[in-house]
Design a protein around this motif. Structure first.
Motif, short mmCIF file in Angstrom:
data_model
loop_
_atom_site.label_atom_id
_atom_site.label_comp_id
_atom_site.label_asym_id
_atom_site.label_seq_id
_atom_site.Cartn_x
_atom_site.Cartn_y
_atom_site.Cartn_z
N ARG A 158 -10.35 -3.94 5.35
CA ARG A 158 -10.38 -2.65 6.12
C ARG A 158 -9.22 -1.87 5.73
N ASP A 159 -7.97 -2.54 5.66
CA ASP A 159 -6.84 -1.78 5.36
C ASP A 159 -6.73 -1.11 4.25
N ILE A 160 -7.37 -1.80 3.00
CA ILE A 160 -7.52 -0.85 1.80
C ILE A 160 -8.42 0.19 1.94
N ARG A 161 -9.50 -0.10 2.26
CA ARG A 161 -10.40 1.00 2.60
C ARG A 161 -10.06 2.12 3.36
N LEU A 175 0.66 -1.19 -0.11
CA LEU A 175 -0.12 -0.15 0.01
C LEU A 175 0.67 1.44 0.09
N GLY A 176 0.50 2.11 -0.86
CA GLY A 176 1.18 3.36 -1.04
C GLY A 176 2.58 3.30 -1.62
N ARG A 177 3.03 2.17 -2.14
CA ARG A 177 4.51 2.01 -2.98
C ARG A 177 4.27 2.56 -4.25
N ARG A 178 5.07 3.11 -4.51
CA ARG A 178 5.22 3.70 -6.14
C ARG A 178 6.06 2.66 -6.96
N ASN A 197 -2.97 6.50 1.58
CA ASN A 197 -2.23 6.81 0.37
C ASN A 197 -2.22 5.50 -0.48
N TYR A 198 -2.77 5.57 -1.77
CA TYR A 198 -2.61 4.53 -2.68
C TYR A 198 -1.38 4.50 -3.59
N LEU A 245 -10.23 -4.02 -3.53
CA LEU A 245 -11.17 -3.79 -2.63
C LEU A 245 -12.78 -4.18 -2.96
N ALA A 246 -12.78 -3.80 -4.25
CA ALA A 246 -14.27 -4.48 -4.65
C ALA A 246 -14.27 -5.94 -4.68
N GLU A 247 -13.16 -6.64 -4.98
CA GLU A 247 -13.14 -8.09 -4.85
C GLU A 247 -13.48 -8.45 -3.47
N CYS A 248 -12.76 -7.79 -2.48
CA CYS A 248 -12.96 -8.06 -1.00
C CYS A 248 -14.29 -7.85 -0.74
N GLN A 249 -15.15 -6.89 -1.11
CA GLN A 249 -16.40 -6.67 -0.85
C GLN A 249 -17.41 -7.60 -1.34
N LYS A 250 -17.19 -8.14 -2.50
CA LYS A 250 -17.82 -9.10 -3.23
C LYS A 250 -17.75 -10.37 -2.59
#
Length: 98
Positions: free
Chosen positions: A61-64, A30-33, A68-69, A82-87
């Protein structure tokens, strides 16, 4: 822990220890470029339906809640995961840790 949920790869996909490693990968990326968000998200999208509820809910939760993304292209990759997690959470009746 469910140590019986194994794929041909030998990974114990439903195991909480394996899930902790997956969540560590999410938190690291998360947040790595770099190329890491795409690698981590791509790997997880292929197995997310077999991960434990704890792993999926923690990942969601961590992604939501991330501050910084990374770059715009990284944010797109994270939002797809995130959408896959929620699905998966909706399909399996998992409750979010909100």
């Amino acid at each position: 822990m469910n140590r019986n949920c194994r794929e041909e790869s030998g990974f114990p996909l439903g195991d909480d220890d394996f899930g902790a490693i997956c969540n560590c990968a999410v938190r690291y990326a998360l947040g790595r470029r770099t190329y890491m968000p795409e690698v981590v998200c791509g790997f997880l999208k292929n197995i997310i339906g077999k991960l434990s509820w704890r792993t999926v809910c923690c990942m969601e939760r961590d992604i939501r809640e991330a501050k910084n993304y990374g770059d715009a292209c990284d944010e797109k990759v994270w939002m797809e995961l995130l959408a896959e997690c929620q699905k998966v959470m909706n399909e399996k009746g998992y409750e979010s840790w909100r």
